[in-house]
Design a protein around this motif. Structure first.
Motif, PDB file in Angstrom:
ATOM      1  N   ALA A 123      -6.408   2.125  -9.105  1.00  0.00           N
ATOM      2  CA  ALA A 123      -6.712   0.863  -9.779  1.00  0.00           C
ATOM      3  C   ALA A 123      -5.953   0.759 -11.099  1.00  0.00           C
ATOM      4  O   ALA A 123      -5.410  -0.299 -11.431  1.00  0.00           O
ATOM      5  CB  ALA A 123      -8.215   0.736 -10.013  1.00  0.00           C
ATOM      6  N   PHE A 153      -9.620   6.601  -6.705  1.00  0.00           N
ATOM      7  CA  PHE A 153      -9.733   5.147  -6.751  1.00  0.00           C
ATOM      8  C   PHE A 153      -9.403   4.631  -8.146  1.00  0.00           C
ATOM      9  O   PHE A 153      -8.668   3.654  -8.300  1.00  0.00           O
ATOM     10  CB  PHE A 153     -11.143   4.709  -6.350  1.00  0.00           C
ATOM     11  N   LEU A 154      -9.939   5.279  -9.168  1.00  0.00           N
ATOM     12  CA  LEU A 154      -9.673   4.845 -10.542  1.00  0.00           C
ATOM     13  C   LEU A 154      -8.193   4.988 -10.898  1.00  0.00           C
ATOM     14  O   LEU A 154      -7.634   4.135 -11.590  1.00  0.00           O
ATOM     15  CB  LEU A 154     -10.540   5.629 -11.523  1.00  0.00           C
ATOM     16  N   ASN A 193       0.831  -1.207   0.000  1.00  0.00           N
ATOM     17  CA  ASN A 193       0.000   0.000   0.000  1.00  0.00           C
ATOM     18  C   ASN A 193       0.863   1.254   0.000  1.00  0.00           C
ATOM     19  O   ASN A 193       0.558   2.231  -0.681  1.00  0.00           O
ATOM     20  CB  ASN A 193      -0.935  -0.029   1.214  1.00  0.00           C
ATOM     21  N   ILE A 208      -2.252   0.070 -10.362  1.00  0.00           N
ATOM     22  CA  ILE A 208      -2.023  -1.333  -9.985  1.00  0.00           C
ATOM     23  C   ILE A 208      -2.108  -2.224 -11.214  1.00  0.00           C
ATOM     24  O   ILE A 208      -1.271  -3.112 -11.410  1.00  0.00           O
ATOM     25  CB  ILE A 208      -3.037  -1.772  -8.906  1.00  0.00           C
ATOM     26  N   TYR A 209      -3.094  -1.992 -12.067  1.00  0.00           N
ATOM     27  CA  TYR A 209      -3.261  -2.846 -13.237  1.00  0.00           C
ATOM     28  C   TYR A 209      -2.092  -2.705 -14.213  1.00  0.00           C
ATOM     29  O   TYR A 209      -1.497  -3.694 -14.627  1.00  0.00           O
ATOM     30  CB  TYR A 209      -4.577  -2.540 -13.950  1.00  0.00           C
TER      31      TYR A 209
END
Length: 137
Positions: A77, A73-74, A28, A80-81
């Motif tokens: 995400a 958040f997007l 994190n 991370i992707y």
């Protein structure tokens, strides 16, 4: 009673879950550093302040705060992707190709496989079930 607890704790999936939670907490920090120190400054530079907190304010209701949280958040995400999941999948694909392994095939339950064979045989014989489930001859 203690033996049951000991068996539960030493089971592989419980230990793996504990390790995953610890690594997730440590990871994190890495993701937050990437988003806060690299991606968000780039977004700020490109479009100005990346905060919608003062956007859509209706008295005490501040919809912009929710919008900012959704955008953050997007961004997390996507980070991370694109920086973790995609490269790891590519490395796994290369490793499997190097070892001569084919693409991962999902195991089919033997009962489902048998039912599919029966269905295919009925279709070949022209005795497949009709729309109401009755066999038409």
């Amino acid at each position: 009673m203690l033996q049951g607890f000991k068996d539960f704790i030493t089971r592989g999936n419980v230990l793996e879950l504990a390790v995953a939670v610890i690594l997730g907490g440590a990871f994190n920090t890495v993701v937050n550093a990437l988003v806060e120190s690299v991606i968000m400054p780039a977004v700020s530079w490109a479009v100005g302040a990346p905060s919608f907190d003062s956007f859509l304010v209706f008295g005490p209701v501040r919809v912009g705060v929710l919008l900012t949280a959704l955008v953050n958040f997007l961004i997390v995400a996507a980070a991370i992707y694109f920086f973790i999941v995609l490269p790891i999948n590519k490395l796994d694909e290369r490793r499997r190709r190097r070892l001569g392994l084919g693409p991962k095939e999902e195991e089919v339950d033997p009962q489902v496989e048998l039912l599919m064979e029966i269905r295919d045989a009925l279709v070949e014989q022209g005795r497949a079930p009709g729309p109401e489930g009755r066999v038409e001859r």
